[in-house]
Structure formats: C-alpha cells, structure tokens
Scaffold this active site. Structure first.
Site, mmCIF file in Angstrom:
data_model
loop_
_atom_site.group_PDB
_atom_site.id
_atom_site.type_symbol
_atom_site.label_atom_id
_atom_site.label_comp_id
_atom_site.label_asym_id
_atom_site.label_seq_id
_atom_site.Cartn_x
_atom_site.Cartn_y
_atom_site.Cartn_z
ATOM 1 N N ARG A 34 50.832 -55.225 65.900
ATOM 2 C CA ARG A 34 50.166 -56.042 64.891
ATOM 3 C C ARG A 34 50.301 -57.514 65.300
ATOM 4 O O ARG A 34 51.332 -57.903 65.865
ATOM 5 C CB ARG A 34 50.816 -55.845 63.515
ATOM 6 C CG ARG A 34 50.093 -56.586 62.418
ATOM 7 C CD ARG A 34 50.858 -56.632 61.097
ATOM 8 N NE ARG A 34 50.113 -57.378 60.091
ATOM 9 C CZ ARG A 34 50.640 -57.913 59.011
ATOM 10 N NH1 ARG A 34 51.933 -57.780 58.757
ATOM 11 N NH2 ARG A 34 49.890 -58.590 58.152
ATOM 12 N N HIS A 35 49.285 -58.312 65.012
ATOM 13 C CA HIS A 35 49.346 -59.740 65.318
ATOM 14 C C HIS A 35 50.591 -60.377 64.682
ATOM 15 O O HIS A 35 51.150 -59.839 63.731
ATOM 16 C CB HIS A 35 48.089 -60.441 64.799
ATOM 17 C CG HIS A 35 47.908 -60.244 63.327
ATOM 18 N ND1 HIS A 35 48.632 -60.946 62.399
ATOM 19 C CD2 HIS A 35 47.119 -59.380 62.627
ATOM 20 C CE1 HIS A 35 48.292 -60.543 61.185
ATOM 21 N NE2 HIS A 35 47.378 -59.593 61.287
ATOM 22 N N GLY A 36 50.990 -61.523 65.195
ATOM 23 C CA GLY A 36 52.145 -62.236 64.651
ATOM 24 C C GLY A 36 51.821 -62.968 63.356
ATOM 25 O O GLY A 36 50.728 -62.815 62.792
#
Ligand SMILES: *[C@@H]1O[C@H](CO)[C@@H](O)[C@H](O)[C@H]1NC(C)=O
Ligand SMILES: *[C@@H]1O[C@H](CO)[C@@H](O)[C@H](O)[C@H]1NC(C)=O
Length: 507
Positions: free
Chosen positions: A88-90
């Site tokens: 998942r993106h940060g």
C-alpha cells in the site's frame, strides 16, 4: 547478457531537498495542549486505514531502518527464489473531500460567538477557540498525494526488505525487478520512493537520484490489476454506486454511539449539535491522525476525543471497509481474484524455471561438472522480485478472498459492543505502507534427496500463518490446492459480469 549492476544513467544534480516542516504552535492557552505526544499516541491505535505503519509495528519507532527478522522466517535448508510484494502507498495527504469537510468544520468554529459563556463552560480552556486558531494547512491541491513521510515509509521499507532478503535484492537482480503500480500519484510516487530506498541499499551514503535516472526504475501502470475495483461492473453496480449497500455504515452514523459523541463534541466546541454530523466528527478525528502522521505533531483536534470515542470512530471506519472491501459482499473479494491469480502465475513460473535448470544441465553435460551446485543456484529466475503498489482497497479484498480476519458474525450497526474484539481491524491490517508478501523458497530436504518448494506469507513484515493450516510455512502445492477453487474458477469477465436480464420477452 545478464542485466547490469544498479548504476546511474545520468549523474544526479541535487540531493532530494529536505522537507522543512514549519511547526506552527500558537496554542499554549489550553493545558490540554502540552507538547507531549501522549494523547495522540493514546488514540493512534484507532486510526484505522489512517494508522502510521510504525503504530502497527511499534518496534520500528526505535530504528526504522534496522532489519527486523521475524524468527519464524525460514532459513538454512531453504533459499528464497522469489518474492511477490503487494504494497500500500505510504502516508498521504487528506483527499479534497476530506479537506472540504474540515474547512466546513473550521468555519463553524470561527463563526461561533466567543465570550464569557464559553470560557466558563469549559473551565477556562476554550478548545473551540484554540481550534479556530489552529492553522488549516491542508489545501485542495494536496488531494490524497503522497507526503514526504510517505516517501520515507517506502524508502525504509525497501531498506528493510533488501536486508531481509539479500539474495533476492542482490545487485545482479536489479535489472530483473518487476514493478507494477496503480495509476494514482501516491502509488507511482511510492514505487519511486521504494526504488530510492533500494538505491540507498546499494550505495549507502549517496543521495538517491531521480528515479528516471536509475537503471532499474521502470514502473508499469496497471489499474486492471491494482485497481480491479474500478473495473468490475458487478462491484460498481452492487456496491460502489448502490445507495443502500452501506446501510450499516449510515445506520451507525445515526445510532446511539455516534449520537453520544456528537453531543459531547458539540459541548466541548460550544457549537449547536444540529450543526454537527458524523461525517464532520470523523473528519475532525482524521485530522488528529493526519497532523500526527504527516507533520508529526499533536493536533488540538486530538483533544476533542477520548479513547472510548476513538474506539467508536474506529468502528465506523472498519464498518465501511467491511461492507465495501471485506466480507460484507461476496463481490468485494471476488473482484480481486485476477490479482490473486496473477500472484500464483508468478510463483508458478518461478517454480518452473527453477525446476527446469538441473535437467537441462544434466542433458548437456555428462557427467555433471563439479561446480554443478554453483551453476544451479545462479540460474536466473526471470522475475525474482515483483513489487506491486496499490491501495488499502487492493489489499483488503485480497486478504478477504484468502479467508483472513473473518469474524464469526458480520460487523453491523447494532453489534458494536459484541465486535469489540473483532479480527477485522483495518488499522492492524492495512496501515499506511502496509504490505503483503509471498516468499517462495526452494528447499532441499536433508533426509531425502527430494527438492521441494515452500511458501511463507508476511503481512507488514510479520509471518502470517496460512489460513488453511495455521502453520507459518506451507508446501507450495498444498497452498495451491487449498485455493484451487479460486485459482481455477476465477474468470474476471464472468466474475464481474452483471446477472443477465432476460430480454427475450421484448424481442
Ligand atoms: C444494493 O444493495 C442492496 C443491499 O445489499 C441489495 O439488496 C440490492 O440488490 C443492491 N442493488 C443493486 C442494483 O445491486
Ligand atoms: C428467457 O425468457 C424466455 C421466455 O420467457 C424463456 O423461454 C427462456 O428460457 C428465458 N431464458 C433464460 C436464460 O432464462
């Protein structure tokens, strides 16, 4: 020819500019607003999908770059041959929708009359006035984009994974990294930051260059894979665009637990309760999480809530994830089966490539050369590392498809208390930078000459026991067998096709 080492194509010009975070702290009026982190960290276990990765993985607070080896990870007789990671993106900015709601709430506070009543009612500490003064540093352009902290999440994750699996992330494999991403900025940027982390791994001390200048930086956008939910007609019709699909979320918003918070917050902020609603309360709570995750500051918005409120607001967030991405509707998880199949296709291919090698060698050289062992282990797997960057909405359906975090009873608007100890807690499962990793191992059994392939799964860098056996490792064949039905029956076009309407009457 083997892919080259990880080197620059162009010389970097300037190091990445350090982001200067201006801490605006004009609020010392209220005793609640001590500079300590206490309130924020007391609430942070309840931030759901807005949880910081380090809050789900507290060990990282000490040293976010130190590799942390789960003792359950296989070693010795097994060598990792492939790693497939869904990431998942940060940490990201709020979306424009959230920012607008926050502005609406801020407007309410500024419009409210200040005066003696307020001060008397709150014992000299007017949190509403403090909040009206607290700067709104979120602007529409930010719309869910990755923040500097989010880039750091990714660089640090890359450093840890590279140290954890040195054989897979070795220099020789640089040119064989396969990177896929959702088209959203925050995911593309996450992929780029991850690559910068890998750069740091190979070139400690050197500032990472622009990803376009790195030989291994080729991110492929694939929304059909990473945003399957946007491409599944059945999901869009039955859930996403269906006003009644999130019935329980709406019912909980007007239920007694939320109403209590509404009244309490209206009292604290000294605004009429009718001007507030669950969405505004939720955005206030999120702002506490955003200020902490993005700026690293304890926001006065955190002081509006206590832990019991936080638990209710966490449930509201989880309810939505449950009905939209989890077990609430079958199509939520079924829509991810193409991604699931894709993962197993990668693993299958690696198994095939690993198996084919010795036979070929034996066929061409009789007797086998003495260095057979070395030749054997250096045969390339075409994609030893596959990194796929997506969303919480990518990971939750997949984990549900695989049977993880399933409670006996569904999460509803009416069983908040019964679900206090539920498994489905999005803050534990999909915080920012959350990652689900499949590791394929080639193992030699010491007792028999048999070679076998085993698999481990990691969620957020901790070994995730297999759903079918509760063991920390599985024979690859057994895992495939357990998920046979999904692997064989998933045909994306059929899966996502709407039930046919019989129109022959009209013809
Ligand atoms: C919308 O959701 C409700 C509740 O799950 C369901 O009964 C209904 O069939 C759905 N509508 C459509 C068009 O799928
Ligand atoms: C469609 O309707 C026709 C006439 O009512 C019927 O004969 C036919 O079996 C139906 N087809 C399906 C697939 O239900």
């Amino acid at each position: 020819m083997l892919p080259g080492p990880c080197r620059l194509l162009r010389v970097p010009v300037a190091p990445v500019a350090a982001l200067a975070v201006a801490l605006v702290s004009s609020l010392s009026r209220c005793s609640l607003l001590e500079p300590e982190d206490r309130v924020a960290s007391a609430l942070s276990p309840y931030f759901g999908t807005k949880t910081r990765y380090e809050d789900a993985n507290p060990g990282l607070l000490l040293d976010p770059e130190a590799p942390r080896r789960d003792p359950q990870l296989l070693e010795e007789t097994c060598t990792p041959v492939q790693l497939v990671a869904l990431i998942r993106h940060g940490t990201r900015y709020p979306t424009t929708k959230q920012i607008r709601k926050l502005r609406q709430l801020h407007g309410l506070l500024q419009a409210r009359g200040s005066g003696a009543d307020v001060t008397r009612a709150t014992g000299g500490c007017d949190l509403g006035a403090a909040l009206a003064d607290w700067p709104l540093w979120y602007a529409d352009w930010m719309d869910g984009q990755l923040v500097e902290k989010g880039r750091q999440d990714m660089r640090q994750l890359a450093l840890r994974l590279a140290s954890l699996f040195p054989a897979l992330f070795c220099r020789e494999n640089c040119g064989r990294l396969q990177l896929v991403t959702s088209s959203k900025h925050r995911c593309v940027d996450s992929g780029a930051a991850f690559l910068q982390g890998l750069w740091q791994h190979y070139h400690p001390g050197l500032p990472p260059p622009d990803v376009a200048d790195m030989e291994f930086g080729r991110l492929r956008i694939n929304d059909k894979l990473m945003r399957f939910f946007d491409h599944c007609e059945k999901f869009l019709t039955q859930v996403e665009r269906n006003a009644t699909a999130l019935y329980h979320v709406e019912a909980f918003k007007t239920g007694p637990e939320m109403q209590n918070i509404l009244k309490k917050v209206a009292g604290i902020l000294q605004v009429p309760v009718n001007n507030l609603n669950a969405d505004l309360i939720q955005v206030a709570f999120f702002t506490c999480s955003f200020d902490l995750a993005i700026k690293g500051v304890k926001s006065p918005w955190c002081d509006v809530f206590d832990i019991d409120d936080a638990k209710v607001l966490e449930y509201l967030n989880d309810l939505k994830q449950y009905w939209k991405r989890g077990y609430g509707y079958t199509i939520n998880s079924r829509s991810s089966c193409t991604l699931f199949q894709d993962i197993f296709q990668h693993l299958d291919k690696a198994v095939e490539q690993k198996q084919r090698v010795p036979r070929l060698l034996f066929a061409f050289s009789v007797p086998p050369p003495p260095h057979i062992e070395m030749v054997h282990s250096s045969q390339p797997i075409s994609s030893p590392v596959i990194l796929q960057f997506g969303h919480a909405e990518t990971l939750l359906p997949l984990l549900s498809l695989m049977g993880y975090f399933k409670d006996k009873e569904p999460l509803t608007a009416y069983n908040y208390k019964e679900q206090m100890h539920r498994k489905f807690r999005s803050g534990h499962i999909v915080p920012y930078a959350s990652n689900l990793i499949f590791v394929l191992y080639h193992c030699k059994n010491a007792k028999t000459p048999k070679e076998e392939f085993q698999v481990q799964m990691l969620l957020n860098e901790k070994v995730l026991p297999l759903a079918h056996s509760q063991e920390t490792v599985s024979l690859y064949e057994d895992l495939k067998n357990h998920y046979k039905e999904i692997l064989q029956s998933c045909h994306p076009s059929e899966e996502c096709e709407l039930p046919k309407v019989n129109t022959s009457d009209e013809l």
